[in-house]
Motif scaffolding. Structure first.
Motif, PDB file in Angstrom:
ATOM      1  N   ALA A  44      67.536  16.243 113.302  1.00  0.00           N
ATOM      2  CA  ALA A  44      66.840  15.544 112.219  1.00  0.00           C
ATOM      3  C   ALA A  44      66.264  16.560 111.234  1.00  0.00           C
ATOM      4  O   ALA A  44      65.538  17.470 111.617  1.00  0.00           O
ATOM      5  CB  ALA A  44      65.733  14.669 112.796  1.00  0.00           C
ATOM      6  N   GLY A  45      66.601  16.408 109.979  1.00  0.00           N
ATOM      7  CA  GLY A  45      66.101  17.324 108.964  1.00  0.00           C
ATOM      8  C   GLY A  45      66.928  18.587 108.815  1.00  0.00           C
ATOM      9  O   GLY A  45      66.695  19.362 107.888  1.00  0.00           O
ATOM     10  N   ALA A  46      67.896  18.803 109.725  1.00  0.00           N
ATOM     11  CA  ALA A  46      68.716  20.022 109.660  1.00  0.00           C
ATOM     12  C   ALA A  46      70.145  19.721 109.244  1.00  0.00           C
ATOM     13  O   ALA A  46      70.806  20.565 108.641  1.00  0.00           O
ATOM     14  CB  ALA A  46      68.706  20.737 111.012  1.00  0.00           C
ATOM     15  N   VAL A  47      70.642  18.513 109.583  1.00  0.00           N
ATOM     16  CA  VAL A  47      72.013  18.160 109.235  1.00  0.00           C
ATOM     17  C   VAL A  47      71.998  16.865 108.427  1.00  0.00           C
ATOM     18  O   VAL A  47      71.043  16.082 108.490  1.00  0.00           O
ATOM     19  CB  VAL A  47      72.897  18.003 110.498  1.00  0.00           C
ATOM     20  N   VAL A  71      74.645  10.718 124.662  1.00  0.00           N
ATOM     21  CA  VAL A  71      74.171  11.004 123.300  1.00  0.00           C
ATOM     22  C   VAL A  71      73.457   9.818 122.659  1.00  0.00           C
ATOM     23  O   VAL A  71      72.978   9.929 121.528  1.00  0.00           O
ATOM     24  CB  VAL A  71      75.340  11.471 122.398  1.00  0.00           C
ATOM     25  N   ARG A  72      73.371   8.698 123.362  1.00  0.00           N
ATOM     26  CA  ARG A  72      72.519   7.612 122.857  1.00  0.00           C
ATOM     27  C   ARG A  72      71.089   8.129 122.663  1.00  0.00           C
ATOM     28  O   ARG A  72      70.413   7.771 121.684  1.00  0.00           O
ATOM     29  CB  ARG A  72      72.504   6.449 123.840  1.00  0.00           C
ATOM     30  N   ALA A  73      70.641   8.961 123.600  1.00  0.00           N
ATOM     31  CA  ALA A  73      69.292   9.524 123.487  1.00  0.00           C
ATOM     32  C   ALA A  73      69.192  10.448 122.282  1.00  0.00           C
ATOM     33  O   ALA A  73      68.137  10.543 121.635  1.00  0.00           O
ATOM     34  CB  ALA A  73      68.932  10.272 124.765  1.00  0.00           C
ATOM     35  N   THR A  74      70.274  11.137 121.951  1.00  0.00           N
ATOM     36  CA  THR A  74      70.305  11.994 120.766  1.00  0.00           C
ATOM     37  C   THR A  74      70.148  11.160 119.504  1.00  0.00           C
ATOM     38  O   THR A  74      69.376  11.501 118.598  1.00  0.00           O
ATOM     39  CB  THR A  74      71.632  12.777 120.720  1.00  0.00           C
ATOM     40  N   GLU A 127      64.135   8.445 115.271  1.00  0.00           N
ATOM     41  CA  GLU A 127      62.677   8.428 115.420  1.00  0.00           C
ATOM     42  C   GLU A 127      62.029   9.622 114.740  1.00  0.00           C
ATOM     43  O   GLU A 127      60.873   9.542 114.315  1.00  0.00           O
ATOM     44  CB  GLU A 127      62.318   8.394 116.895  1.00  0.00           C
ATOM     45  N   ALA A 128      62.798  10.722 114.625  1.00  0.00           N
ATOM     46  CA  ALA A 128      62.266  11.916 113.959  1.00  0.00           C
ATOM     47  C   ALA A 128      62.427  11.854 112.452  1.00  0.00           C
ATOM     48  O   ALA A 128      62.056  12.803 111.753  1.00  0.00           O
ATOM     49  CB  ALA A 128      62.953  13.156 114.517  1.00  0.00           C
ATOM     50  N   ALA A 158      67.523   2.110 122.080  1.00  0.00           N
ATOM     51  CA  ALA A 158      67.342   3.189 123.044  1.00  0.00           C
ATOM     52  C   ALA A 158      66.136   4.009 122.657  1.00  0.00           C
ATOM     53  O   ALA A 158      66.022   4.457 121.527  1.00  0.00           O
ATOM     54  CB  ALA A 158      68.582   4.077 123.083  1.00  0.00           C
ATOM     55  N   GLY A 159      65.251   4.189 123.599  1.00  0.00           N
ATOM     56  CA  GLY A 159      64.082   5.024 123.372  1.00  0.00           C
ATOM     57  C   GLY A 159      64.433   6.480 123.537  1.00  0.00           C
ATOM     58  O   GLY A 159      65.586   6.833 123.742  1.00  0.00           O
TER      59      GLY A 159
END
Length: 540
Positions: free
Chosen positions: A391-394, A404-407, A413-414, A516-517
């Motif tokens: 988040a914020g980098a790509v 990768v659901r968590a990713t 969220e970020a 997904a949290g």
């Protein structure tokens, strides 16, 4: 190369039926598909198959003898000698150990660490070969079978043997070091790898210290001064310590580190050692390549190479296969193939590389990421951390797999806009589903690229992210066979048919921070709509 007498001594027995072994063997193999004529085939019982079943294939491939646990009719009928022992693996390891022991002038360099082992091994061997003949581990054969097989290729003229050593549990590297006692041990980093097997980060740190613990008092421990867990090893060894890094305390140091002013991908720095300095211009992308270069330089400088020669050698190194290779992508894009493997630290290093790279106005940074494996209960947290870093980098985050659901959730969220997070879910255990997800991810990416975009593909080996690289890499028409094109069209057609049949299914929906949290489990907020990529390719 090893001899008949060495094999008989290690096995403690002679071939059955009075057959005579060849005088010399070119090497050894445990996979009949990789065996070359003149090698010893070692039939090992694996978790899913038994090498005994492939002795016939090994004979047809030109094996000059078989080391196995029971006689084979295929070998007997072909007149190929068989050495029968209760435990072929133990004999293989003993053969390699004794073969190395006979070559007193060979210095063994053990390369360990959670990340970067193969790159450091390749760079170290490249520098050492300018000093004297050097053996290196082929590929990443860094296991209880791979290290012995590498040693069987050792010849009398080899003055250095650069051996990569990997581990999944505490005690494994110690075992490898009993087979190949190191004179020099390099530790790259201590990171979050194979946590499913290690059980904890503390056990990873214990395992990575084992090569250093195996050094004799006149050995050399080459340690990454920029990694605080590796630094702790300095006080725990009686061997001579050489540190490398960017901190002032490092003996082999990188100063004036700067990115290539044109692309921002590769780096240059001043190599400092013992009051001598030399400018290094790397051709391997990422600031982490500076650390790799310093590790290799530390070995070479302590094996007789000069600073200027090392600097020149480092500039000649190119990325190992699928480990940061820079390729020309389709539609005038730049593609970085880092698809060989992944853990959290290496994924975050890849994201940092994307963030610092220079792209033309209007061009975007794509991170195409597949599941990281063997993380066990730590998987949701590790994948979420990658999302936070992205988040914020790509600009575009393309995800393939289940973990990768968590990713995806963490990235949204970020603060990463949901429309720039594209999930193509699939279970690793479902090969067809995973292949379809890779095709869909590649198709979406391909259809939405702009000239000048920068793409980086990464994931654990088991997710097969190299297939996506193949779809996004520019290919000259004359180099792509018609059969290749036909196969790809068939695969895409099958994927489209499958998607049309189940476009409303759960697998085809894009995950939301709501679904997904941070731990990848279901949440209770409003759900995402179907992925925009799917809408574009397959209108509902």
């Amino acid at each position: 190369m090893f001899t008949r007498d060495e094999l008989i001594a290690a096995a403690g027995t002679k071939p059955i039926d009075g057959m005579i072994l060849p005088m010399r063997f070119a090497g050894g193999a445990i996979d009949s598909r990789q065996l070359t004529r003149g090698e010893l085939f070692v039939a090992l019982a694996g978790q899913h198959t038994d090498g005994q079943c492939f002795i016939g294939d090994a004979v047809r491939a030109g094996a000059s003898a078989i080391l196995c646990s029971q006689p084979s009719e295929a070998a007997s009928s072909a007149g190929v000698p068989q050495v029968i022992v209760p435990n072929p693996l133990e004999v293989l390891q003993r053969l390699a150990q004794q073969h190395l022991h006979r070559q007193k002038s060979t210095r063994v360099i053990a390369i360990t660490g959670s990340n970067g082992k193969t790159s450091v091994k390749e760079a170290t061997a490249w520098l050492l070969q300018s000093i004297a003949p050097t053996l290196k581990t082929l590929g990443n054969l860094n296991t209880e079978t791979g290290v012995p097989l590498s040693l069987l290729r050792l010849n009398p003229e080899h003055r250095f043997a650069v051996l990569e050593m990997g581990a999944q549990w505490v005690g494994e590297i110690s075992r490898l070091c009993r087979i190949a006692p190191p004179d020099i041990a390099v530790v790259t980093v201590v990171g979050h790898e194979h946590l499913e097997y290690f059980g904890s980060f503390e056990n990873v740190a214990l395992a990575e210290f084992e090569a250093v613990a195996s050094l004799p008092t006149d050995g050399i421990a080459i340690l990454n001064d920029d990694d605080r867990y590796v630094r702790k090893m300095i006080k725990r060894t009686k061997a001579r310590v050489v540190t490398y890094g960017r901190r002032p305390a490092a003996l082999v140091r990188a100063q004036r580190v700067a990115a290539d002013p044109r692309t921002g991908l590769c780096y240059r720095f001043t190599l400092s050692f013992g009051g001598q300095y030399a400018r290094v211009i790397l051709n391997v992308p990422g600031v982490h390549a500076v650390t790799t270069a310093l590790a290799a330089a530390s070995v070479a400088l302590n094996c007789g190479a000069g600073v200027q020669a090392v600097a020149a050698g480092l500039g000649e190194i190119r990325p190992a296969k699928r480990r940061g290779e820079i390729k020309r992508g389709i539609n005038e894009t730049i593609l970085v193939d880092d698809s060989y493997n992944a853990n959290r630290e290496s994924a975050e290093a890849a994201i940092r590389m994307l963030r610092s790279a220079h792209v033309s106005p209007g061009a975007r940074r794509w991170f195409i990421f597949g599941d990281m494996l063997e993380l066990g209960k730590y998987s949701p947290e590790e994948h979420a951390q990658v999302g936070l870093s992205a988040a914020g980098a790509v600009d575009e985050l393309v995800l393939v797999g289940a973990e990768v659901r968590a990713t995806a959730s963490a990235a949204v969220e970020a603060g990463m806009p949901a429309e720039h997070v594209h999930l193509f879910p699939a279970q690793l255990s479902e090969a067809n589903e995973l292949a379809c997800a890779r095709i869909e991810a590649a198709a979406y990416t391909r259809d939405n690229l702009r000239p000048g975009d920068l793409l980086l593909v990464k994931g654990s080996l088991g997710t097969g992210m190299d297939a996506i690289v193949g779809e996004l890499q520019e290919k000259r028409a004359g180099h792509r066979l018609q059969t290749d094109i036909t196969t790809r069209l068939q695969q895409l057609t099958q994927a489209e048919t499958a998607l049309e049949a189940g476009a409303s299914s759960k697998r085809r929906r894009k995950p939301a921070a709501s679904e997904a949290g941070p731990d990848g489990r279901s949440g209770n907020q409003a759900s995402y709509s179907v992925d925009v990529a799917m809408k574009a390719r397959f209108p509902l």
